[in-house]
Write an enzyme that holds these catalytic residues in place. Structure first.
Site, PDB file in Angstrom:
ATOM      1  CG  ASP A  36      -2.138   0.898   0.870  1.00  0.00           C
ATOM      2  OD1 ASP A  36      -3.255   0.218   1.187  1.00  0.00           O
ATOM      3  OD2 ASP A  36      -1.988   2.142   0.776  1.00  0.00           O
ATOM      4  CG  ASN A  89      -7.874  -3.976  -4.073  1.00  0.00           C
ATOM      5  OD1 ASN A  89      -9.078  -3.858  -4.538  1.00  0.00           O
ATOM      6  ND2 ASN A  89      -7.374  -3.255  -3.003  1.00  0.00           N
ATOM      7  CE1 TYR A 155     -13.012   4.627  -8.472  1.00  0.00           C
ATOM      8  CE2 TYR A 155     -15.191   3.818  -9.374  1.00  0.00           C
ATOM      9  CZ  TYR A 155     -14.104   3.683  -8.582  1.00  0.00           C
ATOM     10  OH  TYR A 155     -14.153   2.656  -7.849  1.00  0.00           O
ATOM     11  CB  ILE A 188     -17.671  -2.587  -1.123  1.00  0.00           C
ATOM     12  CG1 ILE A 188     -17.870  -3.166  -2.449  1.00  0.00           C
ATOM     13  CG2 ILE A 188     -17.099  -3.401   0.133  1.00  0.00           C
ATOM     14  CD1 ILE A 188     -18.989  -4.170  -2.132  1.00  0.00           C
ATOM     15  CB  THR A 190     -13.928   0.491   1.626  1.00  0.00           C
ATOM     16  OG1 THR A 190     -14.095   1.263   0.659  1.00  0.00           O
ATOM     17  CG2 THR A 190     -14.069  -1.036   1.505  1.00  0.00           C
TER      18      THR A 190
END
Ligand SMILES: NC(=O)c1ccc[n+]([C@@H]2O[C@H](COP(=O)([O-])OP(=O)(O)OC[C@H]3O[C@@H](n4cnc5c(N)ncnc54)[C@H](O)[C@@H]3O)[C@@H](O)[C@H]2O)c1
Length: 250
Positions: A36, A89, A155, A188, A190
């Site tokens: 990350d 991801n 996006y 989702i 997050t």
């Protein structure tokens, strides 16, 4: 154990979907390199995995910087001898304004992380997978890679690009026993959707905009990624699987 002895890299591994998937991979026997840009959150994922008795290593990297991505791949090979699985991801949302009001810097930031980052991950991992005789790559797209939405131009464009880049890589590397697929999550729970959650007017609508009438949990995406990473998906490549509660058909 569906990933016994496999070596997996998870980018964005400090975030919601990345952490859930890293943990699931490790519980299925994989050695997981958690990467990350945020070293602290990636280290926290590694800690959780180790506390649960799994094997993991933290290798921070900014997926936009080629040298850092190459180093991530090389450090993985040095530590564990090769790479079997790459979960590409890491991603970000964009500042939500109309297209003409999006700065060029904001466009570059979002498209670079979401699309160029996926390219760079594959660029450096594919050669190592080829040397190993095969592998599985899962790229994170989105329902918004398939369906336009107002105010998310960069996006939309970047996540749509991930779908076709996935198909391209699947075609080019299928003969090398490397499968390349994408997962397309819906909404989702997050950090990336915090802005939507804070919008008292829109959130009641957004949070129920799918057939199941609820948002998803990161673990529900992780299970789809595990399927694509495992031999259960041995004849699946070039596909995008939706984990969206029916968001695409809504
Ligand atoms: N949560 C959703 O509703 C949803 C829906 C569709 C797709 N997605 C996609 O799922 C993926 C994971 O997102 P999430 O929902 O877990 O959000 P998240 O914000 O919890 O996780 C994203 C992670 O990516 C990391 N990251 C950002 N820029 C980076 C960079 N340049 N290099 C390396 N790491 C970087 C962040 O530090 C963070 O840990 C993203 O690609 C996102 O676009 C999420």
């Amino acid at each position: 154990m569906r990933l016994q002895g496999k070596v997996a890299i998870v980018t964005g591994g400090g975030g919601g979907i990345g952490r859930a998937t890293s943990s699931l991979f490790a519980s299925e026997g994989a050695k997981v390199v958690v990467s990350d840009i945020n070293e602290e959150s990636a280290s926290a994922t590694v800690r959780l995995i180790k506390e649960a008795g799994g094997e993991a290593l933290c290798v921070p990297a900014n997926m936009v910087i080629p040298e850092e991505v190459e180093q991530l791949i090389n450090k993985t090979v040095d530590a564990y001898g090769g790479i079997d699985i790459l979960f590409n991801n890491a991603g970000v949302g964009n500042e939500e304004v109309r297209l003409a009001d999006i700065s060029v810097e904001e466009w570059d930031r979002v498209v670079d992380i979401n699309l160029k980052g996926v390219f760079l991950g594959m660029k450096y991992a594919l050669k190592k997978m080829e040397e190993r005789g095969g592998g599985a790559i899962i790229n994170t797209s989105s329902v918004l890679g398939h369906k336009g939405k107002k105010y998310v131009g960069p996006y939309n464009a970047s996540k749509g690009g991930v779908v076709l880049l996935t198909q391209n890589a699947a075609l080019e590397y299928g003969g090398k026993n490397i499968r390349v697929n994408a997962v397309a999550p819906g909404v989702i729970d997050t950090d990336i959707i915090q802005g939507w959650k804070d919008d008292e007017r829109k959130w009641p609508i957004i949070s129920r905009a799918n057939a199941l009438r609820r948002i998803g949990q990161p673990e529900e995406v992780a299970k789809v990624v595990l399927f694509l990473a495992s031999d259960d998906a041995s004849f699946v490549t070039g596909s995008t699987i939706f984990a969206d509660g029916g968001g695409m058909i809504f």
